[in-house]
Design a protein around this motif. Structure first.
Motif, PDB file in Angstrom:
ATOM      1  N   GLY A 291      56.271  32.849  44.208  1.00  0.00           N
ATOM      2  CA  GLY A 291      54.991  32.708  43.918  1.00  0.00           C
ATOM      3  C   GLY A 291      54.427  33.729  42.678  1.00  0.00           C
ATOM      4  N   GLY A 292      53.144  33.565  42.052  1.00  0.00           N
ATOM      5  CA  GLY A 292      52.761  34.517  41.273  1.00  0.00           C
ATOM      6  C   GLY A 292      51.938  33.977  40.140  1.00  0.00           C
ATOM      7  N   THR A 293      51.613  34.820  39.046  1.00  0.00           N
ATOM      8  CA  THR A 293      50.867  34.267  38.075  1.00  0.00           C
ATOM      9  C   THR A 293      51.908  34.012  36.799  1.00  0.00           C
ATOM     10  OG1 THR A 293      49.134  35.416  38.594  1.00  0.00           O
ATOM     11  CG2 THR A 293      48.973  34.924  36.512  1.00  0.00           C
ATOM     12  N   LYS A 295      52.081  32.933  33.171  1.00  0.00           N
ATOM     13  CA  LYS A 295      51.159  32.933  31.831  1.00  0.00           C
ATOM     14  C   LYS A 295      52.086  32.176  30.661  1.00  0.00           C
ATOM     15  CE  LYS A 295      49.229  37.633  32.083  1.00  0.00           C
ATOM     16  NZ  LYS A 295      49.816  38.845  31.789  1.00  0.00           N
ATOM     17  N   ALA A 302      46.846  31.100  31.785  1.00  0.00           N
ATOM     18  CA  ALA A 302      47.512  31.730  32.797  1.00  0.00           C
ATOM     19  C   ALA A 302      46.883  30.865  34.243  1.00  0.00           C
ATOM     20  CB  ALA A 302      47.379  33.047  33.157  1.00  0.00           C
ATOM     21  N   VAL A 303      47.816  30.943  35.067  1.00  0.00           N
ATOM     22  CA  VAL A 303      47.483  30.297  36.555  1.00  0.00           C
ATOM     23  C   VAL A 303      48.183  30.895  37.581  1.00  0.00           C
ATOM     24  CG1 VAL A 303      48.942  28.476  36.125  1.00  0.00           C
ATOM     25  CG2 VAL A 303      47.119  28.062  37.648  1.00  0.00           C
ATOM     26  N   GLU A 304      47.694  31.245  38.658  1.00  0.00           N
ATOM     27  CA  GLU A 304      48.296  31.563  39.809  1.00  0.00           C
ATOM     28  C   GLU A 304      48.846  30.600  40.793  1.00  0.00           C
ATOM     29  OE1 GLU A 304      46.566  35.019  41.902  1.00  0.00           O
ATOM     30  OE2 GLU A 304      47.758  34.677  43.637  1.00  0.00           O
ATOM     31  N   ASP A 306      51.722  28.891  44.030  1.00  0.00           N
ATOM     32  CA  ASP A 306      52.622  29.461  45.200  1.00  0.00           C
ATOM     33  C   ASP A 306      54.062  29.083  44.546  1.00  0.00           C
ATOM     34  OD1 ASP A 306      53.065  26.807  45.596  1.00  0.00           O
ATOM     35  OD2 ASP A 306      51.638  26.580  47.191  1.00  0.00           O
ATOM     36  N   ALA A 314      52.843  24.042  37.049  1.00  0.00           N
ATOM     37  CA  ALA A 314      51.642  25.172  36.882  1.00  0.00           C
ATOM     38  C   ALA A 314      51.042  25.068  35.419  1.00  0.00           C
ATOM     39  CB  ALA A 314      52.458  26.503  36.815  1.00  0.00           C
ATOM     40  N   ASN A 368      55.191  37.535  39.055  1.00  0.00           N
ATOM     41  CA  ASN A 368      54.452  36.945  37.659  1.00  0.00           C
ATOM     42  C   ASN A 368      55.549  36.980  36.611  1.00  0.00           C
ATOM     43  OD1 ASN A 368      52.257  37.598  39.186  1.00  0.00           O
ATOM     44  ND2 ASN A 368      51.968  39.719  38.283  1.00  0.00           N
TER      45      ASN A 368
END
Ligand code: FES
Length: 373
Positions: A291-293, A295, A302-304, A306, A314, A368
């Motif tokens: 998981g991560g952000t 962009k 951008a979204v974080e 899992d 996302a 990310n």
């Protein structure tokens, strides 16, 4: 210009069009492409025959044959560029344009790989939640043009096939195994096959008459488990039905729970390396990233998320216009460039690096990452 140079010129790749493996087809396409420049050949070829597409694989539905109340066999004549040297047990992606949108799914090939007939067959079971499967079983007319994704999949028999085989199937999980059985029967290679198949009731058994036909010949034994009468099949029952199952190479296809149970049991019995399974749904936990952000550079969003959320999901969460077709990694519609960071493929666990173009529908962020969308 010498003949050799002319041939090379014709076979050269055409921008934006994936090369075919068949050199002659490439040359014919090259001829049209260069003759019709600046339009690419599809613009003309479509008008002559909808199956003559150099850009994508297509097929025409030639027959829809009912199997049970909610399943049917579809016979499709593929167009240009389709390769008939697929392996029994592999699946093919089918795309159908309905109400202005392409819908994709993959189905096991049940026809033996043979060019002479020039057609392929798939078996489709209508699923209550499956829009496309219901449409294919109940509504698709012969003559309909479909898109095809090249046959793929690792659920295939070894070559040569082992002497002793055990098939464990349930519901529509029987379809890839029917492809294998038909191929083995055609080559007269049914040596010693034990088959356990589960269905709810006898009316629900796909290919019932065909299985009876195999039962009449030496080398094939079938145990039918009707779950409404006999209860669920559990791997511990193998000893009762086929006591020599430990000598057999096992191919299994069916619901997730059946395959999970079988995997655990085969491991306990020291036979883990002899089990081949086909899962029709993507396992979101086995190969997920951490998981991560995520962009999206062009959209500035951008979204974080899992590690079980795909890049496609996302993007949709934050309203990025994400192209998609099948949502299961077969049609290539959702491909986008990963410009920074890493993502992991849910099916294979493979990590992609910056600069690669990846399928957003089956990749999840491994840390990310940034996409050019
Ligand atoms: S949407 Fe079809 S491959 Fe991703």
């Amino acid at each position: 210009m010498k003949f050799k140079d002319l041939a090379r010129w014709l076979e050269e790749p055409i921008e934006g069009v994936p090369a075919l493996e068949n050199r002659r087809l490439n040359a014919v396409r090259g001829f049209f492409a260069r003759l019709t420049t600046p339009l690419i050949p599809d613009d003309y070829l479509h008008l002559v025959n909808p199956l003559w597409s150099a850009r994508e694989l297509r097929g025409r539905v030639v027959e829809v044959r009912p199997e049970t109340a909610d399943s049917a066999t579809l016979v499709i004549k593929p167009g240009w560029g389709f390769r008939f040297d697929y392996q029994p047990g592999q699946f093919v992606g089918i795309g159908l344009h309905i109400n202005g949108r392409w819908h994709w799914r993959s189905y096991s090939l049940i026809s033996p790989p043979a060019r002479d007939e020039g057609v392929i067959s798939i078996a489709v079971k209508a699923m209550p939640e499956g829009f496309l499967s219901t449409h294919l079983v109940g509504g698709v007319k012969p003559g309909t043009i479909v898109r095809l994704a090249a046959p793929q999949g690792d659920f295939t028999l070894t070559e040569p096939p082992p002497e002793k085989i055990l098939f464990v199937t349930a519901g529509s999980g029987i379809t890839p195994v029917v492809g294998m059985l038909r191929t083995l029967a055609r080559r007269d290679e049914i040596a010693d096959i034990a088959h356990i198949h589960s269905a709810r009731r006898s009316d629900d058994i796909m290919f019932r008459a065909e299985l009876s036909g195999y039962e009449e010949r030496a080398g094939y034994q079938l145990h039918l488990q009707l779950t409404t009468e006999d209860g669920k099949f559990m791997p511990e029952m193998l000893d009762e039905h086929f006591p020599d199952w430990r000598e057999r190479e096992v191919w299994a296809c069916g619901p997730q729970a059946l395959l999970d149970n079988l995997e655990v049991y085969m491991e306990e019995q020291g036979r883990a390396g002899h089990l081949h399974v086909e899962r029709f749904t993507i396992n979101r936990t086995a190969n997920a990233g951490e998981g991560g952000t995520v962009k999206f550079r062009r959209s500035g969003k951008a979204v974080e998320v899992d590690g079980a959320t795909t890049v496609l999901e996302a993007g949709e969460k934050v309203g990025v216009r994400m192209p998609f077709g099948c949502r299961m990694g077969i049609c290539h519609t959702c491909v986008a460039e990963l410009s920074e960071g890493f993502v992991r493929d849910l099916r294979s666990g493979r990590e992609s690096n910056p600069g690669e173009r990846v399928k957003t529908c089956v990749n999840t962020p491994a840390g990310n990452c940034t996409f050019e969308l």
